[in-house]
Design a protein around this motif. Structure first.
Motif, short mmCIF file in Angstrom:
data_model
loop_
_atom_site.label_atom_id
_atom_site.label_comp_id
_atom_site.label_asym_id
_atom_site.label_seq_id
_atom_site.Cartn_x
_atom_site.Cartn_y
_atom_site.Cartn_z
N SER A 75 -9.49 3.29 -1.21
CA SER A 75 -10.38 3.61 -0.09
C SER A 75 -10.40 2.49 0.94
O SER A 75 -10.47 2.74 2.14
CB SER A 75 -11.81 3.83 -0.59
OG SER A 75 -11.88 4.95 -1.42
N ASP A 116 -8.07 2.07 4.19
CA ASP A 116 -8.40 2.71 5.45
C ASP A 116 -9.23 1.71 6.27
O ASP A 116 -10.31 1.30 5.85
CB ASP A 116 -9.21 3.98 5.19
CG ASP A 116 -9.68 4.68 6.44
OD1 ASP A 116 -9.33 4.23 7.56
OD2 ASP A 116 -10.40 5.68 6.32
N ASN A 175 -12.94 1.98 6.72
CA ASN A 175 -13.80 1.87 5.56
C ASN A 175 -14.43 0.49 5.51
O ASN A 175 -13.75 -0.52 5.73
CB ASN A 175 -12.98 2.14 4.29
CG ASN A 175 -13.83 2.25 3.06
OD1 ASN A 175 -14.59 1.34 2.73
ND2 ASN A 175 -13.70 3.37 2.36
N SER A 213 -12.71 -2.30 3.63
CA SER A 213 -11.41 -2.82 4.07
C SER A 213 -11.41 -4.35 4.15
O SER A 213 -10.37 -4.99 3.98
CB SER A 213 -10.99 -2.21 5.40
OG SER A 213 -11.88 -2.61 6.44
#
Length: 101
Positions: free
Chosen positions: A72, A75, A78, A81
């Motif tokens: 996840s 991305d 997100n 990140s």
């Protein structure tokens, strides 16, 4: 995750020192999808007898959850990140303890 073919229901139940469920505390339950077969990983890790059963189970489940968080986090939109390099580093270290087949 489009290739998530395995589904798991994770339940966390607080327990007292005697092993009985803790009164007044709720159980946390959620579903997690994964492309990895955690049960196969658990059986493989337990057969190596390098860690206790509780440690092996914790490591397999925690690694699976971290792998999904890391995916996840790839991305850029997100919030996770920012943790991507740390998550990848941690997963690499865990893989050294419990290599996948």
């Amino acid at each position: 995750m489009s290739s998530s073919k395995h589904r798991y229901r994770i339940t966390v139940t607080p327990i007292e020192a005697d092993g009985l469920p803790s009164s007044g505390r709720c159980t946390i339950e959620f579903e997690q999808r994964s492309p990895q077969n955690w049960m196969h990983q658990l059986e493989h890790a337990q057969s190596q007898r390098r860690l206790s059963c509780n440690d092996v189970t914790s490591m397999v489940v925690a690694t699976g959850l971290l792998e999904n968080l890391a995916a996840s986090a790839r991305d850029n939109d997100n919030l996770l990140s920012l943790l991507q390099p740390e998550l990848d580093g941690l997963l690499a270290k865990l893989a050294q303890l419990h290599p996948a087949d």
